[in-house]
Design a protein around this motif. Structure first.
Motif, PDB file in Angstrom:
ATOM      1  N   THR A  87      62.397  36.449  48.229  1.00  0.00           N
ATOM      2  CA  THR A  87      61.037  37.252  48.168  1.00  0.00           C
ATOM      3  C   THR A  87      59.878  36.838  49.173  1.00  0.00           C
ATOM      4  O   THR A  87      60.225  35.855  50.098  1.00  0.00           O
ATOM      5  CB  THR A  87      60.601  36.655  46.698  1.00  0.00           C
ATOM      6  N   GLY A  91      54.829  36.071  46.306  1.00  0.00           N
ATOM      7  CA  GLY A  91      55.521  36.294  45.104  1.00  0.00           C
ATOM      8  C   GLY A  91      56.029  34.659  44.378  1.00  0.00           C
ATOM      9  O   GLY A  91      56.536  34.879  43.208  1.00  0.00           O
ATOM     10  N   THR A 139      61.958  40.375  41.315  1.00  0.00           N
ATOM     11  CA  THR A 139      61.429  40.777  42.636  1.00  0.00           C
ATOM     12  C   THR A 139      62.252  42.152  42.978  1.00  0.00           C
ATOM     13  O   THR A 139      63.252  41.932  43.351  1.00  0.00           O
ATOM     14  CB  THR A 139      61.208  39.909  43.756  1.00  0.00           C
TER      15      THR A 139
END
Length: 380
Positions: A87, A91, A139
């Motif tokens: 990610t 995040g 994600t």
């Protein structure tokens, strides 16, 4: 070959639709140059209609949205927050703001999404008092969308808060449901390189109106109702400006076209490069409608006779921007001591994966410029 600066082909440049400027001019004409205003409300309503998520707070960034989601989830120092190792740092960093503990899990190797088989296995093993995570973050990488039905079941069965980081998946869907729908909280992003942009901005969405009202309160410095500045808790300066929201209202009008073009660009790359040995593109599972924010290709050196970095550097020499896939968080120095479960799949994807220029303003000739050079660099 000498190229001019203006010939540079960017990875994902902003692409205006034409109606943004009149909307911004309206903001100036009415003097709503403030962190809130009619355009913010309109943008939030339009996002709710797009996603099917009932309540939305427009914020300064997707990172701010994640920070608020974690706070509203009750995360405290020492709590575990599980999520994908592959990610963007935005995040993950808010977990550190809360002094919580990130735990990184591996991905499946085709869409680069959190491996739900691994997640379920780890949840079952952790089913002891105090052993389960308080929050799990998924994600939706590069516009691919997690299996929301399965994630909702896992969240209900194991009692964690599900935060969907759909920052890269605006306009994407799975089984007819927009990315993030079904989660306790969904994170959206409108950064300058996203499929639509407000220059900088994000949003927090939830079907719980009380949570979004609290998010709005916290995002405007947590000011209590009083004629003076009264505070019973602390907040943040996270609200989206009315000017940026006007840009967002205009951008939403062309979102469907932007998704169509990015998917078309992805098809062009597949047609031009799909026959190269060792080159592979992410398939689209049945029911998924990825927004193809970025087209990614994996290059297996043993089969391709070349590698990701040689291709990237060759493109850069011709003024074409490309970029490796996100470097997994468990390989980042800042998270060297963080717990993880697996990671080999994400590491191999990072070592082999390349993001190709994918901006929606690109033409077929632009894509062919990239593809022809890739073929030359690969010796074809």
């Amino acid at each position: 070959m000498v190229t001019r600066v203006q010939d540079r082909l960017f990875l994902s440049a902003p692409h205006m639709g034409g109606d943004e400027l009149p909307l911004v001019q309206d903001v100036f004409a009415t003097n709503w140059i403030a962190p809130t205003g009619p355009m913010v409300t309109r943008f939030e309503e339009n996002l709710a209609a797009l996603t099917g998520i009932n309540h939305v707070a427009a914020l300064s960034s997707g990172t701010a949205a994640l920070h608020l989601a974690l706070r509203l989830s009750g995360i405290k120092a020492g709590d575990e927050v599980w999520g994908s190792t592959m990610t963007f740092i935005g995040g993950v960093a808010p977990i550190m703001y809360a002094n919580a503990t990130p735990v990184f899990l591996d991905i499946e190797g085709e869409q680069f999404l959190l491996d739900l088989d691994l997640l379920e296995q780890e949840l079952e093993q952790a089913r002891t008092p105090g052993g389960l995570p308080k929050v799990v973050i998924t994600t939706d990488l590069y516009g691919h969308v997690i299996d929301a039905t399965r994630m909702r079941r896992l969240a209900d069965d194991y009692g964690f808060v599900w935060i969907s980081d759909a920052a890269e998946a605006v306009g994407a869907a799975r089984d007819g449901v927009h990315a993030g729908k079904g989660a306790d909280f969904a994170i959206l992003s409108f950064n300058g390189n996203k499929i639509i942009t407000t220059s900088g901005g994000g949003a927090l969405a939830s079907d719980r109106g009380d949570m979004i009202e609290q998010a709005r309160f916290l995002s405007t410095q947590a000011r209590d109702a009083a004629p003076h500045y009264e505070h019973t808790t602390y907040g943040y300066n996270y609200r989206l400006s009315n000017v940026c929201a006007a840009i967002g209202v205009g951008q939403l009008q062309v979102l469907e076209k932007r998704v169509e073009q990015r998917r078309r660009i992805n098809d062009w790359y597949r047609e031009a490069l799909g026959d190269l040995p060792g080159f592979s593109f992410s398939p689209e599972p049945r029911g998924m409608h990825a927004n193809r924010w970025l087209t990614t290709v994996r290059i297996a050196p043993a089969l391709a006779g070349t590698d990701r970095e040689r291709i990237r550097l060759g493109l850069e020499a011709e003024n074409i921007e490309s970029r490796p896939l996100w470097k997994p968080m468990h390989l980042q120095p800042v998270f060297a001591e963080a717990p993880r479960r697996g990671g080999a799949v994400a590491q191999e994807a990072f070592e082999q994966g390349l993001c190709l220029p994918s901006g929606s303003a690109m033409t077929h000739d632009d894509v062919m410029r990239v593809a022809d050079l890739v073929r030359q660099l690969a010796g074809h």
